[in-house]
Scaffold this active site. Structure first.
Site, PDB file in Angstrom:
ATOM      1  N   ASP A 134     -15.368 -20.623  51.550  1.00 53.40           N
ATOM      2  CA  ASP A 134     -14.668 -21.538  52.458  1.00 53.40           C
ATOM      3  C   ASP A 134     -15.049 -21.107  53.871  1.00 53.40           C
ATOM      4  O   ASP A 134     -14.570 -20.096  54.375  1.00 53.40           O
ATOM      5  CB  ASP A 134     -13.157 -21.428  52.220  1.00 53.40           C
TER       6      ASP A 134
ATOM      7  N   LYS B 115     -13.910 -28.796  62.990  1.00 58.41           N
ATOM      8  CA  LYS B 115     -13.658 -27.428  63.459  1.00 58.41           C
ATOM      9  C   LYS B 115     -14.866 -26.837  64.170  1.00 58.41           C
ATOM     10  O   LYS B 115     -14.840 -25.714  64.638  1.00 58.41           O
ATOM     11  CB  LYS B 115     -13.222 -26.540  62.284  1.00 58.41           C
TER      12      LYS B 115
ATOM     13  N   CYS C 105      -0.785 -23.438  56.623  1.00 54.63           N
ATOM     14  CA  CYS C 105      -1.286 -23.758  55.270  1.00 54.63           C
ATOM     15  C   CYS C 105      -1.725 -22.491  54.555  1.00 54.63           C
ATOM     16  O   CYS C 105      -2.740 -22.494  53.836  1.00 54.63           O
ATOM     17  CB  CYS C 105      -2.410 -24.782  55.302  1.00 54.63           C
TER      18      CYS C 105
HETATM   19  N1  PMP Z   1      -9.870 -23.623  54.850  1.00 61.89           N
HETATM   20  C1  PMP Z   1      -9.547 -23.029  55.999  1.00 61.89           C
HETATM   21  C2  PMP Z   1      -9.772 -21.549  56.136  1.00 61.89           C
HETATM   22  C3  PMP Z   1      -9.030 -23.785  57.050  1.00 61.89           C
HETATM   23  O1  PMP Z   1      -8.699 -23.199  58.192  1.00 61.89           O
HETATM   24  C4  PMP Z   1      -8.873 -25.177  56.885  1.00 61.89           C
HETATM   25  C5  PMP Z   1      -8.302 -26.059  57.992  1.00 61.89           C
HETATM   26  N2  PMP Z   1      -7.154 -25.545  58.592  1.00 61.89           N
HETATM   27  C6  PMP Z   1      -9.227 -25.746  55.663  1.00 61.89           C
HETATM   28  C7  PMP Z   1      -9.729 -24.942  54.670  1.00 61.89           C
HETATM   29  C8  PMP Z   1      -9.074 -27.211  55.408  1.00 61.89           C
HETATM   30  O2  PMP Z   1      -9.908 -27.946  56.242  1.00 61.89           O
HETATM   31  P1  PMP Z   1      -9.758 -29.535  56.334  1.00 61.89           P
HETATM   32  O3  PMP Z   1      -8.286 -29.801  56.552  1.00 61.89           O
HETATM   33  O4  PMP Z   1     -10.597 -29.920  57.489  1.00 61.89           O
HETATM   34  O5  PMP Z   1     -10.238 -30.090  55.038  1.00 61.89           O
END
Ligand code: PMP
Length: 411
Positions: free
Chosen positions: A201, A230, A368
């Protein structure tokens, strides 16, 4: 502090041409999403103003331009990750969709009862919930590498967790809640020595690590997922890199136009990757915007830009660590961009509201990453995340905001 010219970089971002409640915008929520440079905004506008058409099937001029833009962005993404072929780049809606695609298409079909998916104690929900879902469907289970008190991985525990039941090791390269940078190359090597594929990830890694750390041929990662928004690109677009031998053996999980070879009334056959995984009209303008963002980012003096960002993080960290009533969450030696902390005199949400009065944008919450909050015994943290367009003035604003909250809640 490096000689990097953050003010010049900042001038490329129209969002900073405003004040927030009469104050300069101290945007320290880059971990949630980054601001967009004019180069990206212009690329998206240009596409809609001059080149807009659907891709792949049209033979008219606009269709050819749109296709060239979309496929050009794929080639740029391949170059960004040093992927051997653009065919290993699948456009997704973002990191979340990329991980879900691997879960449903690569992992679920080969998952047997009693099998394991190995994750870590610092994963974002996007790299946990898809594994919970497929494991629940197949009678398999999710195991994890625990965290040490500084927010780094307990690497001594890893060999015992790489069992012969593990079908995938899914690990973040940078923690969004702690900032910890994981040693991906070493982790992949250990997993591969046991025949275990690795998904990385890279949502928080792509904008904050040097090119060598993201080079898929150097790390050996089997899958890498990231989000355009991001890394200074649009929302609604992301990348899943997958090694070609995996992708060509994976079934599609969504059917429709553009992912087929032949369709009959009672059956269909599928295109080769990446088309196999891109059913329907894709986010064309967003992909072109992502291509512009990656080109813009690769055109920076990346070493200087990241050194500048690291120096701001170090300065803010040292200033807060010296204050009473401030607890830093995530103090690993190898960390980037993220400053997570709690104040013993104010709840994170209340503090963040007062921060906004100073023009300071940070995030308050569990980010999250509820298991990370549980590990450190806090319901939420305040999180400041840095980017190269941040300046010393932003750090000063953050410190002023903390001082204001301290005054309001303790005096
Ligand atoms: N993995 C990590 C480490 C994240 O920081 C994020 C976004 N906060 C995500 C996954 C998910 O990304 P997205 O919401 O753009 O799909």
């Amino acid at each position: 502090m490096s000689a990097f010219d953050a003010a010049a970089l900042r001038a490329e971002f129209p969002v900073f041409e405003q004040t927030i409640r009469g104050k300069a915008l101290a945007y320290l929520d880059n971990g949630a999403t980054t601001q967009k440079p004019r180069a990206v905004i212009d690329a998206v506008t240009r596409f809609y103003a001059h080149d807009n058409a659907n891709i792949h099937r049209a033979v008219h001029t606009l269709g050819e331009r749109a296709t060239a833009g979309y496929e050009g962005a794929r080639a740029i993404a391949a170059r960004f990750l040093n992927a051997p072929s653009p065919n290993e780049i699948i456009f997704t809606r973002g990191t979340t969709e990329g991980i879900n695609l691997v879960a449903r298409s690569f992992v679920e079909p080969r998952l047997q009862p009693g099998d394991e998916i190995l994750v870590t104690g610092m994963e974002h929900h996007a790299n946990l919930v898809p594994w919970h879902m497929v494991c629940q469907a197949r009678g398999a289970r999710v195991t994890h590498v625990p965290l040490l008190d500084d927010g780094s991985l307990d690497l001594d525990a890893l060999p015992g967790l790489l069992t012969d039941r593990v079908r995938l090791f899914a690990v973040t390269q940078v923690s969004n809640a702690l900032g910890t940078v994981n040693p991906i190359r070493a982790l992949v090597a250990q997993a591969h020595a046991r025949g275990i594929p690795v998904l990385v990830d890279a949502a928080q890694a792509v904008a904050h690590l040097p090119a060598a750390a993201l080079d898929v041929q150097a790390t050996g990662a089997d899958f890498v997922a990231f989000s355009g928004h991001k890394i200074y690109g649009p929302t609604g677009i992301g990348v899943l890199y997958g090694r070609s031998e995996h992708l060509s053996a994976m079934p599609p999980i969504m059917g429709g136009g553009d992912m087929i070879r032949e369709v009959f009334l009672d059956r269909s056959t599928y295109a080769e990757p990446p088309a196999r995984f891109e059913a329907g009209t894709p986010p064309i303008a967003e992909a072109i915007g992502l291509g512009a963002a990656l080109t813009w980012f690769m055109g920076l003096d990346r070493e200087a830009a990241l050194a500048h960002e690291d120096a701001l993080l170090a300065r803010a960290t040292a200033a807060l660590a010296a204050q009473p009533g401030v607890r830093l969450i995530g103090t690993a030696r190898e960390k980037v961009t993220v400053l997570s902390f709690v104040l013993d005199f104010a709840h994170p949400h209340d503090a963040a509201t007062f921060f906004d009065f100073e023009g300071v944008a940070v995030r308050a919450g569990h980010h999250c990453a509820q298991p990370v909050m549980a590990r450190f015994g806090v319901p939420a943290t305040l999180r400041a995340t840095f980017a190269p367009y941040n300046t010393e003035a932003d750090v000063e604003a953050l410190l002023r905001a903390v001082a204001r909250v301290r005054r309001v809640f303790t005096e």
